[in-house]
Write an enzyme that holds these catalytic residues in place. Sequence first.
Site, PDB file in Angstrom:
ATOM      1  N   ARG A 260      -4.105 -41.722 -38.577  1.00  0.00           N
ATOM      2  CA  ARG A 260      -2.959 -42.513 -38.106  1.00  0.00           C
ATOM      3  C   ARG A 260      -2.012 -42.797 -39.248  1.00  0.00           C
ATOM      4  O   ARG A 260      -2.421 -42.854 -40.417  1.00  0.00           O
ATOM      5  CB  ARG A 260      -3.432 -43.828 -37.483  1.00  0.00           C
ATOM      6  CG  ARG A 260      -4.193 -43.647 -36.185  1.00  0.00           C
ATOM      7  CD  ARG A 260      -4.456 -44.992 -35.532  1.00  0.00           C
ATOM      8  NE  ARG A 260      -3.272 -45.525 -34.921  1.00  0.00           N
ATOM      9  CZ  ARG A 260      -3.034 -45.553 -33.615  1.00  0.00           C
ATOM     10  NH1 ARG A 260      -3.927 -45.094 -32.760  1.00  0.00           N
ATOM     11  NH2 ARG A 260      -1.914 -46.054 -33.149  1.00  0.00           N
TER      12      ARG A 260
ATOM     13  N   HIS B 179     -10.572 -40.140 -23.579  1.00  0.00           N
ATOM     14  CA  HIS B 179     -10.144 -41.535 -23.736  1.00  0.00           C
ATOM     15  C   HIS B 179     -10.913 -42.460 -22.802  1.00  0.00           C
ATOM     16  O   HIS B 179     -10.804 -42.355 -21.585  1.00  0.00           O
ATOM     17  CB  HIS B 179      -8.640 -41.757 -23.541  1.00  0.00           C
ATOM     18  CG  HIS B 179      -8.168 -42.923 -24.368  1.00  0.00           C
ATOM     19  ND1 HIS B 179      -8.311 -44.221 -23.975  1.00  0.00           N
ATOM     20  CD2 HIS B 179      -7.631 -42.970 -25.602  1.00  0.00           C
ATOM     21  CE1 HIS B 179      -7.862 -45.029 -24.919  1.00  0.00           C
ATOM     22  NE2 HIS B 179      -7.449 -44.285 -25.932  1.00  0.00           N
ATOM     23  N   GLY B 180     -11.685 -43.324 -23.434  1.00  0.00           N
ATOM     24  CA  GLY B 180     -12.404 -44.357 -22.681  1.00  0.00           C
ATOM     25  C   GLY B 180     -13.641 -43.855 -21.953  1.00  0.00           C
ATOM     26  O   GLY B 180     -14.222 -44.589 -21.156  1.00  0.00           O
TER      27      GLY B 180
ATOM     28  N   GLU C  79      -4.799 -31.927 -23.426  1.00  0.00           N
ATOM     29  CA  GLU C  79      -5.903 -32.867 -23.224  1.00  0.00           C
ATOM     30  C   GLU C  79      -5.400 -33.946 -22.279  1.00  0.00           C
ATOM     31  O   GLU C  79      -4.375 -34.588 -22.537  1.00  0.00           O
ATOM     32  CB  GLU C  79      -6.340 -33.463 -24.573  1.00  0.00           C
ATOM     33  CG  GLU C  79      -7.486 -34.449 -24.390  1.00  0.00           C
ATOM     34  CD  GLU C  79      -8.198 -34.799 -25.696  1.00  0.00           C
ATOM     35  OE1 GLU C  79      -8.273 -33.938 -26.595  1.00  0.00           O
ATOM     36  OE2 GLU C  79      -8.670 -35.941 -25.794  1.00  0.00           O
TER      37      GLU C  79
ATOM     38  N   THR D  57      -5.087 -48.634 -29.561  1.00  0.00           N
ATOM     39  CA  THR D  57      -5.543 -47.250 -29.466  1.00  0.00           C
ATOM     40  C   THR D  57      -4.413 -46.448 -28.810  1.00  0.00           C
ATOM     41  O   THR D  57      -3.378 -47.014 -28.488  1.00  0.00           O
ATOM     42  CB  THR D  57      -6.863 -47.158 -28.650  1.00  0.00           C
ATOM     43  OG1 THR D  57      -7.270 -45.797 -28.582  1.00  0.00           O
ATOM     44  CG2 THR D  57      -6.688 -47.696 -27.229  1.00  0.00           C
ATOM     45  N   THR D  58      -4.624 -45.139 -28.624  1.00  0.00           N
ATOM     46  CA  THR D  58      -3.543 -44.315 -28.080  1.00  0.00           C
ATOM     47  C   THR D  58      -3.322 -44.670 -26.611  1.00  0.00           C
ATOM     48  O   THR D  58      -4.096 -44.274 -25.743  1.00  0.00           O
ATOM     49  CB  THR D  58      -3.903 -42.822 -28.237  1.00  0.00           C
ATOM     50  OG1 THR D  58      -4.406 -42.627 -29.556  1.00  0.00           O
ATOM     51  CG2 THR D  58      -2.686 -41.953 -28.028  1.00  0.00           C
TER      52      THR D  58
ATOM     53  N   ASN E  66     -15.450 -38.051 -31.642  1.00  0.00           N
ATOM     54  CA  ASN E  66     -14.418 -38.672 -32.469  1.00  0.00           C
ATOM     55  C   ASN E  66     -15.082 -39.724 -33.381  1.00  0.00           C
ATOM     56  O   ASN E  66     -15.688 -40.679 -32.876  1.00  0.00           O
ATOM     57  CB  ASN E  66     -13.381 -39.308 -31.534  1.00  0.00           C
ATOM     58  CG  ASN E  66     -12.245 -39.938 -32.293  1.00  0.00           C
ATOM     59  OD1 ASN E  66     -12.466 -40.626 -33.273  1.00  0.00           O
ATOM     60  ND2 ASN E  66     -11.031 -39.730 -31.831  1.00  0.00           N
TER      61      ASN E  66
ATOM     62  N   HIS F  90      -8.101 -46.295 -39.930  1.00  0.00           N
ATOM     63  CA  HIS F  90      -9.511 -45.875 -39.976  1.00  0.00           C
ATOM     64  C   HIS F  90      -9.674 -44.625 -40.849  1.00  0.00           C
ATOM     65  O   HIS F  90     -10.053 -44.737 -42.008  1.00  0.00           O
ATOM     66  CB  HIS F  90     -10.161 -45.748 -38.586  1.00  0.00           C
ATOM     67  CG  HIS F  90      -9.298 -45.218 -37.476  1.00  0.00           C
ATOM     68  ND1 HIS F  90      -8.681 -44.012 -37.532  1.00  0.00           N
ATOM     69  CD2 HIS F  90      -8.985 -45.754 -36.262  1.00  0.00           C
ATOM     70  CE1 HIS F  90      -8.022 -43.805 -36.405  1.00  0.00           C
ATOM     71  NE2 HIS F  90      -8.171 -44.859 -35.615  1.00  0.00           N
TER      72      HIS F  90
ATOM     73  N   HIS G 240     -14.135 -44.465 -35.567  1.00  0.00           N
ATOM     74  CA  HIS G 240     -14.578 -45.858 -35.678  1.00  0.00           C
ATOM     75  C   HIS G 240     -15.746 -46.065 -36.636  1.00  0.00           C
ATOM     76  O   HIS G 240     -16.099 -47.197 -36.946  1.00  0.00           O
ATOM     77  CB  HIS G 240     -14.802 -46.449 -34.288  1.00  0.00           C
ATOM     78  CG  HIS G 240     -13.490 -46.511 -33.549  1.00  0.00           C
ATOM     79  ND1 HIS G 240     -12.385 -47.134 -34.088  1.00  0.00           N
ATOM     80  CD2 HIS G 240     -13.088 -45.962 -32.377  1.00  0.00           C
ATOM     81  CE1 HIS G 240     -11.359 -46.988 -33.257  1.00  0.00           C
ATOM     82  NE2 HIS G 240     -11.760 -46.279 -32.228  1.00  0.00           N
TER      83      HIS G 240
ATOM     84  N   GLU H 261      -6.319 -35.112 -34.777  1.00  0.00           N
ATOM     85  CA  GLU H 261      -5.333 -35.774 -33.912  1.00  0.00           C
ATOM     86  C   GLU H 261      -4.212 -36.294 -34.790  1.00  0.00           C
ATOM     87  O   GLU H 261      -4.474 -36.948 -35.810  1.00  0.00           O
ATOM     88  CB  GLU H 261      -5.978 -36.941 -33.162  1.00  0.00           C
ATOM     89  CG  GLU H 261      -6.956 -36.498 -32.099  1.00  0.00           C
ATOM     90  CD  GLU H 261      -7.620 -37.653 -31.395  1.00  0.00           C
ATOM     91  OE1 GLU H 261      -8.442 -37.385 -30.509  1.00  0.00           O
ATOM     92  OE2 GLU H 261      -7.360 -38.828 -31.746  1.00  0.00           O
TER      93      GLU H 261
ATOM     94  N   GLY I 247     -15.095 -40.994 -28.431  1.00  0.00           N
ATOM     95  CA  GLY I 247     -15.290 -41.695 -29.694  1.00  0.00           C
ATOM     96  C   GLY I 247     -15.855 -43.086 -29.550  1.00  0.00           C
ATOM     97  O   GLY I 247     -17.033 -43.334 -29.833  1.00  0.00           O
TER      98      GLY I 247
ATOM     99  N   HIS J  39      -8.593 -38.850 -36.015  1.00  0.00           N
ATOM    100  CA  HIS J  39      -7.171 -39.189 -35.871  1.00  0.00           C
ATOM    101  C   HIS J  39      -6.698 -39.825 -37.179  1.00  0.00           C
ATOM    102  O   HIS J  39      -7.128 -40.925 -37.531  1.00  0.00           O
ATOM    103  CB  HIS J  39      -7.030 -40.180 -34.698  1.00  0.00           C
ATOM    104  CG  HIS J  39      -5.616 -40.525 -34.356  1.00  0.00           C
ATOM    105  ND1 HIS J  39      -5.295 -41.304 -33.283  1.00  0.00           N
ATOM    106  CD2 HIS J  39      -4.434 -40.203 -34.938  1.00  0.00           C
ATOM    107  CE1 HIS J  39      -3.980 -41.457 -33.205  1.00  0.00           C
ATOM    108  NE2 HIS J  39      -3.437 -40.804 -34.211  1.00  0.00           N
TER     109      HIS J  39
HETATM  110  N1  PXP Z   1      -8.741 -37.954 -27.269  1.00  0.00           N
HETATM  111  C1  PXP Z   1      -7.612 -38.421 -27.864  1.00  0.00           C
HETATM  112  C2  PXP Z   1      -6.429 -37.511 -27.924  1.00  0.00           C
HETATM  113  C3  PXP Z   1      -7.565 -39.716 -28.439  1.00  0.00           C
HETATM  114  O1  PXP Z   1      -6.438 -40.151 -29.013  1.00  0.00           O
HETATM  115  C4  PXP Z   1      -8.741 -40.498 -28.414  1.00  0.00           C
HETATM  116  C5  PXP Z   1      -8.742 -41.851 -29.048  1.00  0.00           C
HETATM  117  O2  PXP Z   1      -8.505 -41.731 -30.396  1.00  0.00           O
HETATM  118  C6  PXP Z   1      -9.889 -39.960 -27.807  1.00  0.00           C
HETATM  119  C7  PXP Z   1      -9.855 -38.701 -27.226  1.00  0.00           C
HETATM  120  C8  PXP Z   1     -11.182 -40.709 -27.780  1.00  0.00           C
HETATM  121  O3  PXP Z   1     -11.044 -41.886 -27.033  1.00  0.00           O
HETATM  122  P1  PXP Z   1     -12.211 -42.935 -27.075  1.00  0.00           P
HETATM  123  O4  PXP Z   1     -12.343 -43.410 -28.465  1.00  0.00           O
HETATM  124  O5  PXP Z   1     -11.742 -43.997 -26.125  1.00  0.00           O
HETATM  125  O6  PXP Z   1     -13.453 -42.228 -26.591  1.00  0.00           O
END
Ligand code: PXP
Length: 252
Positions: free
Chosen positions: A50, A199-200, A156, A105-106, A12, A55, A15, A75, A221, A48
């Site tokens: 938004r 995520h994370g 996901e 963030t999401t 991702n 971003h 950023h 996304e 990401g 993504h």
């Molecule tokens: N997957 C989805 C659906 C997300 O919304 C995000 C954050 O934008 C990520 C993965 C990646 O998360 P991170 O940036 O925490 O790695």
Amino acid sequence: MTRTLPIRLGINIDHVATVRNARGGQGPDPVRAALAAIEAGADGITAHLREDRRHIMDDDIARLRRSISKPLNLEMAATTQMLDIALHTGPHAACIVPEKRTERTTEGGLDVVKSHDHLVPFVDQLSRAGIRVSLFIEPSIDALDAARSLGAPVIELHTGAWCHALAAGHQEQADHEFGRIRVAAAHAAEIGLECHAGHGLDFDTARKIAGLPEIVELNIGHFIIGEAIFLGLRETVVKMRQAMDEGRGTLA
Ligand code: PXP
């Protein structure tokens, strides 16, 4: 005997655009980052768009679509504006995510049960356009079953609760959250859904979650872009790939 599928790494690049937008100029360019990530071994690029364009911008999506040789995963929130953009752009995949203006963030997955009727036309129109639809959901059986009934081929799993518990040193909570992910991934496979997660995630959590054979893609990401400041993007992607292959047991 079921064969363990290799696990894909989606990077991702949101950023990179966050840093660019801090100055309002052209660089660093998220498309350049996407090309470098692919060169280093990424299997796909995630971005993504938004509603507030904090971003990634519309032009980034158009340029990514034109420039990258690997699948683009867009996304998007379930809004008519995003649907129009997705249909116009034609990415390989669209991951529908919940979006709140005030969040950083999401935070959390889609409430697929409550939003079922709202989501139907989005899943339908994207699918009819040949875009692979994924729903970003919490690791819960109800959410998985609702995703299945919507006809989305992919889900996901939101790994944020697990990663946050680990980062806060709450081991018991983290073990509980990981258990939910394990059960959800197995259920996804049982009901015929392709299972992704994200995520994370960092090197350690990606290594661990790659050990779940039903999960075939991770989207990562923030950690990768942050770590790239110290290691460089290329080395970070290579290290992430290696961590995932170690966890999967497929390291060459
Ligand atoms: N997957 C989805 C659906 C997300 O919304 C995000 C954050 O934008 C990520 C993965 C990646 O998360 P991170 O940036 O925490 O790695």
